[in-house]
Design a protein around this motif. Sequence first.
Motif, PDB file in Angstrom:
ATOM      1  N   GLU A  11       5.665 -19.315  29.046  1.00 20.13           N
ATOM      2  CA  GLU A  11       6.556 -18.277  28.528  1.00 20.13           C
ATOM      3  C   GLU A  11       7.952 -18.516  29.089  1.00 20.13           C
ATOM      4  O   GLU A  11       8.116 -18.739  30.293  1.00 20.13           O
ATOM      5  N   SER A  12       8.938 -18.487  28.233  1.00 17.84           N
ATOM      6  CA  SER A  12      10.307 -18.789  28.655  1.00 17.84           C
ATOM      7  C   SER A  12      10.850 -17.698  29.571  1.00 17.84           C
ATOM      8  O   SER A  12      10.508 -16.520  29.455  1.00 17.84           O
ATOM      9  N   LEU A  13      11.720 -18.134  30.483  1.00 15.95           N
ATOM     10  CA  LEU A  13      12.431 -17.214  31.367  1.00 15.95           C
ATOM     11  C   LEU A  13      13.871 -17.089  30.862  1.00 15.95           C
ATOM     12  O   LEU A  13      14.558 -18.104  30.704  1.00 15.95           O
ATOM     13  N   PRO A  14      14.344 -15.882  30.574  1.00 14.83           N
ATOM     14  CA  PRO A  14      15.711 -15.723  30.058  1.00 14.83           C
ATOM     15  C   PRO A  14      16.723 -16.331  31.027  1.00 14.83           C
ATOM     16  O   PRO A  14      16.704 -16.039  32.224  1.00 14.83           O
ATOM     17  N   PRO A  15      17.611 -17.191  30.548  1.00 14.38           N
ATOM     18  CA  PRO A  15      18.611 -17.807  31.433  1.00 14.38           C
ATOM     19  C   PRO A  15      19.614 -16.788  31.942  1.00 14.38           C
ATOM     20  O   PRO A  15      19.880 -15.761  31.304  1.00 14.38           O
ATOM     21  N   VAL A  16      20.189 -17.084  33.103  1.00 22.10           N
ATOM     22  CA  VAL A  16      21.181 -16.198  33.707  1.00 22.10           C
ATOM     23  C   VAL A  16      22.380 -16.014  32.780  1.00 22.10           C
ATOM     24  O   VAL A  16      22.994 -14.936  32.722  1.00 22.10           O
ATOM     25  N   SER A  17      22.702 -17.052  32.027  1.00 22.80           N
ATOM     26  CA  SER A  17      23.849 -16.986  31.113  1.00 22.80           C
ATOM     27  C   SER A  17      23.630 -15.998  29.974  1.00 22.80           C
ATOM     28  O   SER A  17      24.581 -15.588  29.296  1.00 22.80           O
TER      29      SER A  17
END
Length: 231
Positions: A110-116
């Motif tokens: 599952e993807s982790l939302p990027p800080v950007s």
Amino acid sequence: MSAIDLKKAGFTVLFLVLAASPGAAQVALGAKAGTLGAGAELTVGLSRQLNTRLGLNAFNYSERREASDIEYDGEASLRTATALLDWHPGGHGFRLTGGLVYNDTEVTGESLPPVSGVYDLGGVPVPVSILGTLDAKADFDPVVPYVGLGWGNAVAEGKKVGFFFDLGVIFQGEADVELTPNIPANSPINTTPGARDALEILLSREEADLEDEAADYDLYPVVAIGLTYRF
């Protein structure tokens, strides 16, 4: 023939071997651990220099990893069944091995939302707020070849308990990657005409990028050690 049919055929061959020579066949059971996980094996002696082995292996592990510029919480579920033929030159412990592997291994993440706050999806920036997260799944060819070498003859005369090790490689082929978005209910992707079609194009590009990265793992190394008991 399907992978399941091939798997059943391998076990059928073994039972025919046992039935054909009940008085002559030497049989051993083994337990092992290695890069395929924990496993069990049944060894049947066909001749002084040839043995056949059937095995089952399983292993799970989790890891956080970046793939194609997106970070995932991933889990690999290794599930394999092996049908192997060992050749022992001179009837000694050293062996050369070849055979087939039923490869039910699957990698999910599952993807982790990027800080950007923005995904790089297929080379296009897509805000996390409208995409949500990505579920990734990768699997491989179901029936693949194995070659290797090792030491240990589980059905050798004169001993009940034995030690063995294997060193080889599985040719597991190219990964098949599938990405599924978890889109927020209020996302404009759900309401804007053509947005979903455009997203599918980007997902296809991203899947291709992930498959290219996974090509480095088309050969899976096998290292295992174990103990056997001859009946």
